[in-house]
Design a protein around this motif. Structure first.
Motif, PDB file in Angstrom:
ATOM      1  N   VAL A 775       0.854  -1.181   0.000  1.00 18.43           N
ATOM      2  CA  VAL A 775       0.000   0.000   0.000  1.00 18.43           C
ATOM      3  C   VAL A 775       0.895   1.238   0.000  1.00 18.43           C
ATOM      4  N   LEU A 776       0.602   2.169  -0.916  1.00 17.77           N
ATOM      5  CA  LEU A 776       1.308   3.447  -0.975  1.00 17.77           C
ATOM      6  C   LEU A 776       0.364   4.550  -0.511  1.00 17.77           C
ATOM      7  N   LEU A 777       0.749   5.244   0.544  1.00 21.39           N
ATOM      8  CA  LEU A 777      -0.033   6.366   1.065  1.00 21.39           C
ATOM      9  C   LEU A 777       0.662   7.650   0.632  1.00 21.39           C
ATOM     10  N   LEU A 778       0.008   8.421  -0.245  1.00 23.01           N
ATOM     11  CA  LEU A 778       0.638   9.581  -0.854  1.00 23.01           C
ATOM     12  C   LEU A 778      -0.187  10.834  -0.575  1.00 23.01           C
ATOM     13  N   PRO A 779       0.222  11.653   0.394  1.00 18.56           N
ATOM     14  CA  PRO A 779      -0.520  12.891   0.685  1.00 18.56           C
ATOM     15  C   PRO A 779      -0.625  13.765  -0.561  1.00 18.56           C
ATOM     16  N   HIS A 780      -1.874  14.174  -0.881  1.00 16.23           N
ATOM     17  CA  HIS A 780      -2.146  14.856  -2.153  1.00 16.23           C
ATOM     18  C   HIS A 780      -3.197  15.930  -1.929  1.00 16.23           C
ATOM     19  N   GLY A 781      -3.029  17.074  -2.562  1.00 17.34           N
ATOM     20  CA  GLY A 781      -4.038  18.114  -2.483  1.00 17.34           C
ATOM     21  C   GLY A 781      -3.427  19.497  -2.561  1.00 17.34           C
ATOM     22  N   TYR A 782      -4.112  20.387  -3.276  1.00 14.91           N
ATOM     23  CA  TYR A 782      -3.641  21.762  -3.446  1.00 14.91           C
ATOM     24  C   TYR A 782      -4.184  22.616  -2.305  1.00 14.91           C
ATOM     25  N   GLU A 783      -3.292  22.956  -1.394  1.00 14.28           N
ATOM     26  CA  GLU A 783      -3.726  23.671  -0.197  1.00 14.28           C
ATOM     27  C   GLU A 783      -2.763  24.792   0.171  1.00 14.28           C
ATOM     28  N   GLY A 784      -2.204  25.422  -0.862  1.00 14.16           N
ATOM     29  CA  GLY A 784      -1.389  26.594  -0.636  1.00 14.16           C
ATOM     30  C   GLY A 784       0.016  26.331  -0.173  1.00 14.16           C
ATOM     31  N   MET A 785       0.498  25.120  -0.344  1.00 11.17           N
ATOM     32  CA  MET A 785       1.856  24.804   0.108  1.00 11.17           C
ATOM     33  C   MET A 785       2.868  24.831  -1.027  1.00 11.17           C
ATOM     34  N   GLY A 786       2.452  25.335  -2.185  1.00 10.90           N
ATOM     35  CA  GLY A 786       3.386  25.442  -3.294  1.00 10.90           C
ATOM     36  C   GLY A 786       3.367  24.207  -4.170  1.00 10.90           C
ATOM     37  N   PRO A 787       3.998  24.299  -5.328  1.00 12.88           N
ATOM     38  CA  PRO A 787       3.942  23.197  -6.295  1.00 12.88           C
ATOM     39  C   PRO A 787       4.647  21.929  -5.827  1.00 12.88           C
ATOM     40  N   GLU A 788       5.610  22.049  -4.898  1.00 11.20           N
ATOM     41  CA  GLU A 788       6.371  20.858  -4.503  1.00 11.20           C
ATOM     42  C   GLU A 788       5.645  19.989  -3.486  1.00 11.20           C
ATOM     43  N   HIS A 789       4.675  20.530  -2.772  1.00 15.81           N
ATOM     44  CA  HIS A 789       4.010  19.779  -1.718  1.00 15.81           C
ATOM     45  C   HIS A 789       2.516  19.665  -1.973  1.00 15.81           C
ATOM     46  N   SER A 790       2.129  19.581  -3.242  1.00 13.12           N
ATOM     47  CA  SER A 790       0.710  19.558  -3.560  1.00 13.12           C
ATOM     48  C   SER A 790       0.278  18.280  -4.261  1.00 13.12           C
ATOM     49  N   SER A 791       0.988  17.914  -5.308  1.00 15.18           N
ATOM     50  CA  SER A 791       0.514  16.818  -6.160  1.00 15.18           C
ATOM     51  C   SER A 791       1.344  15.560  -5.998  1.00 15.18           C
ATOM     52  N   ALA A 792       0.665  14.443  -5.789  1.00 18.17           N
ATOM     53  CA  ALA A 792       1.311  13.128  -5.786  1.00 18.17           C
ATOM     54  C   ALA A 792       1.369  12.552  -7.196  1.00 18.17           C
ATOM     55  N   ARG A 793       1.034  13.367  -8.177  1.00 23.77           N
ATOM     56  CA  ARG A 793       1.060  12.968  -9.596  1.00 23.77           C
ATOM     57  C   ARG A 793       0.130  11.785  -9.849  1.00 23.77           C
ATOM     58  N   LEU A 794      -1.125  12.012  -9.475  1.00 20.01           N
ATOM     59  CA  LEU A 794      -2.153  11.002  -9.681  1.00 20.01           C
ATOM     60  C   LEU A 794      -2.183  10.506 -11.114  1.00 20.01           C
ATOM     61  N   GLU A 795      -1.946  11.434 -12.064  1.00 17.39           N
ATOM     62  CA  GLU A 795      -2.028  11.074 -13.476  1.00 17.39           C
ATOM     63  C   GLU A 795      -1.028   9.994 -13.870  1.00 17.39           C
ATOM     64  N   ARG A 796       0.119   9.974 -13.226  1.00 21.74           N
ATOM     65  CA  ARG A 796       1.138   8.979 -13.570  1.00 21.74           C
ATOM     66  C   ARG A 796       0.684   7.579 -13.201  1.00 21.74           C
ATOM     67  N   PHE A 797       0.090   7.451 -12.038  1.00 20.38           N
ATOM     68  CA  PHE A 797      -0.379   6.142 -11.606  1.00 20.38           C
ATOM     69  C   PHE A 797      -1.522   5.652 -12.488  1.00 20.38           C
ATOM     70  N   LEU A 798      -2.424   6.577 -12.856  1.00 20.20           N
ATOM     71  CA  LEU A 798      -3.536   6.191 -13.717  1.00 20.20           C
ATOM     72  C   LEU A 798      -3.056   5.826 -15.113  1.00 20.20           C
ATOM     73  N   GLN A 799      -2.029   6.514 -15.586  1.00 19.19           N
ATOM     74  CA  GLN A 799      -1.491   6.202 -16.912  1.00 19.19           C
ATOM     75  C   GLN A 799      -0.924   4.790 -16.956  1.00 19.19           C
ATOM     76  N   MET A 800      -0.440   4.299 -15.816  1.00 20.38           N
ATOM     77  CA  MET A 800       0.147   2.961 -15.775  1.00 20.38           C
ATOM     78  C   MET A 800      -0.865   1.871 -15.440  1.00 20.38           C
ATOM     79  N   SER A 801      -2.137   2.236 -15.273  1.00 20.15           N
ATOM     80  CA  SER A 801      -3.170   1.225 -15.071  1.00 20.15           C
ATOM     81  C   SER A 801      -3.452   0.526 -16.389  1.00 20.15           C
ATOM     82  N   ASN A 802      -3.643  -0.771 -16.325  1.00 24.84           N
ATOM     83  CA  ASN A 802      -3.698  -1.541 -17.576  1.00 24.84           C
ATOM     84  C   ASN A 802      -5.106  -1.852 -18.074  1.00 24.84           C
ATOM     85  N   ASP A 803      -6.135  -1.144 -17.570  1.00 18.32           N
ATOM     86  CA  ASP A 803      -7.476  -1.401 -18.099  1.00 18.32           C
ATOM     87  C   ASP A 803      -7.677  -0.623 -19.401  1.00 18.32           C
TER      88      ASP A 803
END
Length: 998
Positions: A775-803
């Protein structure tokens, strides 16, 4: 004591020389000596003529030894220390015996008796030269121990230096100690810092140097004096300095030869049969196979029962054949591109595959287990995976000292020095929650990286210098000396068993072919490969040596070669009869009986009894018993938790604890690691409470829930992502009935783990038929902490889904479980505590294992609306892939003008805005909690519920990020599915599909 304080001062039991030593016993070879020649010393003690910085360590050692037993030091030092202790002033403390110059220049025999105490206690002066020469001899001995490896004959080609430096270190030049050729006949007493004398306590200087050169400057270079543990360095000295220690009997030599034959002839057989195939053979480093087998034999003798091996592709097939004893016909089948797999998976190239086997060790006559972990082309990526797998097996066996399970890692020289994950893995080696109690590393040092010269690929002298950071001894050895290799392999196994620490064997060898068998190395290394062409194989050299010694005859040698060639031919003929290959036969982590005992297509319920929920919640909300003092802020947090328990609701932290605690009750081991996970990056978890008045005293309430529960491990990791995630992945491979989680400090830090995610987690099942439930727990969300502490790059994980985005799965009662079974992993962005509770429990309840990636919240950890009732976690409840709109607009679906699909925390922003503009009755908002596999059936159902609504997707990420590019084609597939099954809607839906998705 007063006099002693003028000369030596003591901290604890370790004496330290006073300030002011000149740093120059060997004046002419020390650049520091001249620079300090004019210094004004602050103490009289510094005037001692024989004391200097480089000799200070010897004085310290002798003083320490003298304190315990005066007989252990030379009589002159005994007198000196006694004089000091009796108050002699600095500079006058020693008594001068008669000059020894006249007798010392003669050539005494090896049996010359030691000087008597009478000779040394006469009140006659001893010259400064004699004192300095005795100190110089000790410095010479230490210099060879420290720097001898720099001039060793390590390169089997004889064309380069393993340390990239052809200069002879100044401290190894006799003349730099003001000694000449005639001094070689002088006899000197040996200090207790060396074992070269055996039973002799003194030797002529020439013999001392000869022995030191044979030990440290020949085919073995021992690099160990940087280790800051005297007991360990003495252990190594005894192993290499004791006279006659490196001897092999006739049978041992014949065994080495037999293993070399198998190693080399296997490669030659493959070269004959598949001359144009890439196989990354071991030619030039064939001695690696006997080395590995020697380590396994020695470790098995010492009690090790299981070996976890990680390695790059070079030599992998040889290891599988001759170390693991994989049936040769199974290996040869991998060269037949026409054979298709009879089971699941895409498979992988043959030199990436792993395996697991239990077999008899014929040397020790003990059963052993060997697992070679599959590895991608990323050469060192497997290192932490192996360590995690080894640690897990030690844990489940109760092997708290690593005596039963060990890891063995193989490396290439360029990768060992160039890949950062090597450093990360080394730094896990002594951490309490990550140590495997010592790993044996073998570096197959080809002295080249693909086409790159070592002088261009590393800044350090040796490729192995990274190992120095953890005080791992390094044994450099000429790979064309099989007996030297076998000896250091045996010592390495014994080192690990004795000290529980890492050790490195640097097999200085060469690569007879190019990077692979169809590569041309002469383009870039012409001189090296001209020399290689003229160099006999190690087998030829060793066979000739044994024939000359009368150990084997030419006929015996040829018969052994012919015997193995025949084995290969028979296996080749068997391989021709194979009709298919089985990917499962190459599984490195089989789970015996796991799949047989489960209903493959049964979707489990994950709710639990309320009394269990309440018990775990109350323990989790109660301060530690007794006089354990906790922080005042924690008192408020625990009070708030207890208030939630009384209200029968849970926030994210409590729901997570309920999932963990209930699994622990059921006997499932839970392990959570990552940076700051004990407290939680956002101070929400607090699983480990710290006593505020006693250092190191902690309390973990989840380990005190029930008698007989499974253990819970929660551990702050080192500041590493790549290495730690690889470790936890390896840990999860060992036992499917354990919940293993890795949490990133912030989700974007997962990008430094991308190799593990891409090459192992997302694709491991397809390539290697290897399931895992990490299990990977990746804190994610745009809450004013700047670009480095906002996105867990959800799109990358979805791109690697094989459905398939264009395929709407067949609708049936098994729709959900079928999707879960066919996908490569689950990707979720959850909004309720109940769903994290069920998602974590589902990982164990499912009849198979898939990785789970969760975009975990930050602000929702304390959001007043992000609460779940116990009613959502009791028996009969389960994970919700999608949470549909349940507000007032459901009362009149025909009046809904817009249906919004969203995911994650932005949902709470949307409902707040909807209420603000008073659109609760006309806008429906549904949350997709499990984005992959996509809930086609539930989205379709929700669309049909609101026939007059436009469909929109809302996310907080930019359009080229987040879930949009994954969701958009799948929603269109749902529109298409509706039009196919509802003809009356067809034209309307085509129009809606074009207009609705925003």
């Amino acid at each position: 004591p007063d006099a002693i304080s003028q000369t030596l001062w003591v901290v604890g039991t370790r004496p330290h020389l006073w300030e002011g030593y000149k740093y120059a016993a060997c004046r002419s070879c020390s650049s520091k000596a001249g620079s300090q020649s004019g210094r004004n010393y602050t103490t009289q003690a510094a005037a001692e003529p024989f004391l200097s910085g480089t000799s200070s360590i010897y004085v310290e050692e002798m003083y320490k030894s003298w304190e315990k037993d005066p007989n252990t030091v030379h009589k002159s030092w005994d007198i000196y220390f006694r004089q000091v202790s009796q108050g002699a002033a600095p500079g006058t403390a020693y008594v001068r015996p008669p000059s020894l110059a006249a007798t010392s220049m003669s050539a005494p025999s090896m049996t010359q008796p030691a000087m008597t105490s009478t000779q040394l206690t006469r009140k006659e002066p001893i010259t400064d030269k004699i004192i300095e020469d005795h100190l110089s001899v000790q410095t010479i001995i230490r210099s060879y121990q420290t720097r001898g490896h720099n001039i060793g004959a390590l390169d089997p080609l004889g064309i380069s230096d393993a340390d990239l430096d052809s200069a002879i270190p100044a401290e190894l030049v006799l003349q730099n100690y003001h000694m000449e050729e005639e001094d070689l006949q002088r006899v000197f007493q040996l200090p207790d810092t060396t074992y070269i004398g055996g039973d002799s306590h003194s030797l002529p200087l020439g013999e001392i140097i000869t022995r030191l050169k044979n030990i440290y400057c020949n085919h073995i270079g021992v690099e160990f004096m940087f280790i800051n543990n005297r007991e360990q360095t003495d252990w190594i000295k005894r192993k290499f300095e004791t006279p006659g220690v490196m001897k092999f009997d006739k049978e041992e030599k014949r065994l080495i030869l037999a293993r070399l034959i198998r190693s080399q002839r296997f490669e030659e057989f493959l070269a004959r049969k598949w001359s144009s195939e890439k196989r990354f053979g071991l030619e030039g480093g064939e001695v690696m196979i006997p080395s590995m087998k020697c380590i396994i034999d020695s470790s098995s003798t010492l009690g090790v029962e299981s070996f976890i091996i990680g390695m790059p592709h070079r030599g992998r097939l040889n290891v599988l054949a001759n170390v693991c004893r994989k049936p040769l016909e199974k290996i040869f089948c991998q060269f037949d591109s026409k054979l298709e797999a009879a089971d699941e998976g895409s498979g992988d190239v043959k030199y990436h595959l792993g395996m697991s086997v239990e077999r008899l060790n014929r040397v020790t006559n003990k059963q052993i287990k060997i697992a070679v972990v599959a590895n991608p082309s990323h050469l060192e990526a497997v290192d932490p995976v192996v360590q995690g797998k080894c640690r897990a097996e030690q844990f489940y066996r109760g092997d708290t000292e690593g005596k039963k399970v060990m890891s063995l890692l193989l490396h290439g020289d360029a990768a060992f020095s160039g890949q950062g994950v090597v450093y990360e893995t080394f730094h896990l080696s002594d951490l309490p929650a990550y140590t495997t109690h010592g790993t044996v590393h073998i570096v197959v040092n080809n002295q080249i990286g693909f086409t790159t010269d070592p002088r261009s690929s590393r800044s350090s002298p040796y490729c192995t210098d990274v190992a120095r950071v953890v005080n791992a001894p390094i044994f450099h050895v000429n790979a064309d000396d099989p007996e030297a290799v076998m000896y250091v392999s045996k010592v390495a196994a014994e080192w690990r068993a004795t000290w529980g620490k890492d050790v490195v064997i640097d097999l200085v060898s060469y690569r007879r072919n190019g990077h692979n068998e169809i590569d041309e190395p002469m383009f870039t290394q012409p001189l090296m490969y001209k020399q290689i062409a003229k160099t006999p194989t190690v087998l030829a050299q060793y066979a000739e040596k044994l024939m000359n010694e009368g150990i084997v005859t030419q006929q015996e040698y040829e018969e052994e070669v012919s015997k193995y060639d025949q084995i290969c031919e028979e296996a080749f003929n068997l391989a021709k009869k194979e009709k298919a290959v089985s990917n499962a036969e190459w599984l490195d982590s089989p789970w015996d009986g796991f799949f047989d005992s489960r209903q493959a297509m049964e979707l489990p319920k994950t709710g639990i009894k309320e009394e269990v929920l309440r018990h775990i919640s109350e323990v989790f909300s109660t301060p530690p018993p007794g006089d354990f003092v906790i922080h005042g802020g924690l008192k408020r947090i625990l009070k708030g938790r207890m208030q939630m328990v009384n209200e029968r609701v849970a926030d994210w932290a409590l729901a997570e604890a309920l999932a963990f605690g209930s699994l622990l009750k059921e006997g499932v081991h839970v392990r959570l690691s990552g940076q700051d996970v004990e407290r939680g990056t956002f101070s929400h978890r607090h699983h480990v409470l710290h006593h505020q008045q006693q250092d190191g005293v902690t309390h973990n309430c989840l380990n005190h829930l029930y008698k007989g529960q499974a253990p819970y491990t929660v551990e702050n990791s080192s500041l590493s992502e790549y290495g730690v995630l690889g470790f936890e992945l390896g840990y999860s491979l060992t036992n499917p009935n354990a919940l293993v989680l890795w949490e990133a400090q912030f989700g974007d830090f997962a990008n430094t783990t991308q190799c593990i995610i891409d090459q192992f987690i997302s694709s491991g099942q397809a390539k290697w038929v290897r399931q895992n439930g990490i299990v990977l727990l990746l804190p994610h969300g745009y809450e004013g902490m700047g670009p480095e502490h906002s996105s867990a790059r959800l799109e990358r994980f979805l791109q690697m889904s094989n459905d398939d985005a264009d395929h709407f799965p067949k609708e049936s009662d098994d729709f959900e479980i079928q999707q879960l079974h066919e996908i490569n992993w689950f990707v979720c962005n959850l909004t309720t505590p109940a769903n994290i509770f069920h998602a974590l429990r589902r990982q164990i309840a499912l009849p198979f294992r898939k990785p789970l990636v969760i975009m975990t919240p930050k602000s929702l950890l304390r959001h007043p609306l992000a609460r779940s009732s116990f009613d959502e976690m009791v028996e009969g409840t389960a994970f919700k892939r999608m949470i549909p709109e349940d507000g007032v607009c459901t009362n009149d679906p025909n009046n809904v003008k817009k249906l919004i699909f969203t995911t994650g925390k932005v949902y709470y922003d949307l409902i707040k805005e909807r209420e603000k503009i008073d659109r609760d009755g006309t806008i429906a908002i549904s949350r997709i909690e499990q984005i992959s596999p996509f809930p086609f059936d539930l989205v379709k159902e929700e669309m049909l519920k609101y026939p007059n609504a436009k469909v929109a997707w809302v996310q907080e990420e930019h359009k080229n990020m987040g879930a949009w590019t994954y969701v958009e084609p799948r929603v269109r597939t749902v529109f298409k599915k509706i039009s196919e099954t509802n003809n009356e809607y067809e034209n309307w839906l085509h129009k809606k599909c074009d207009e609705s998705i925003e």
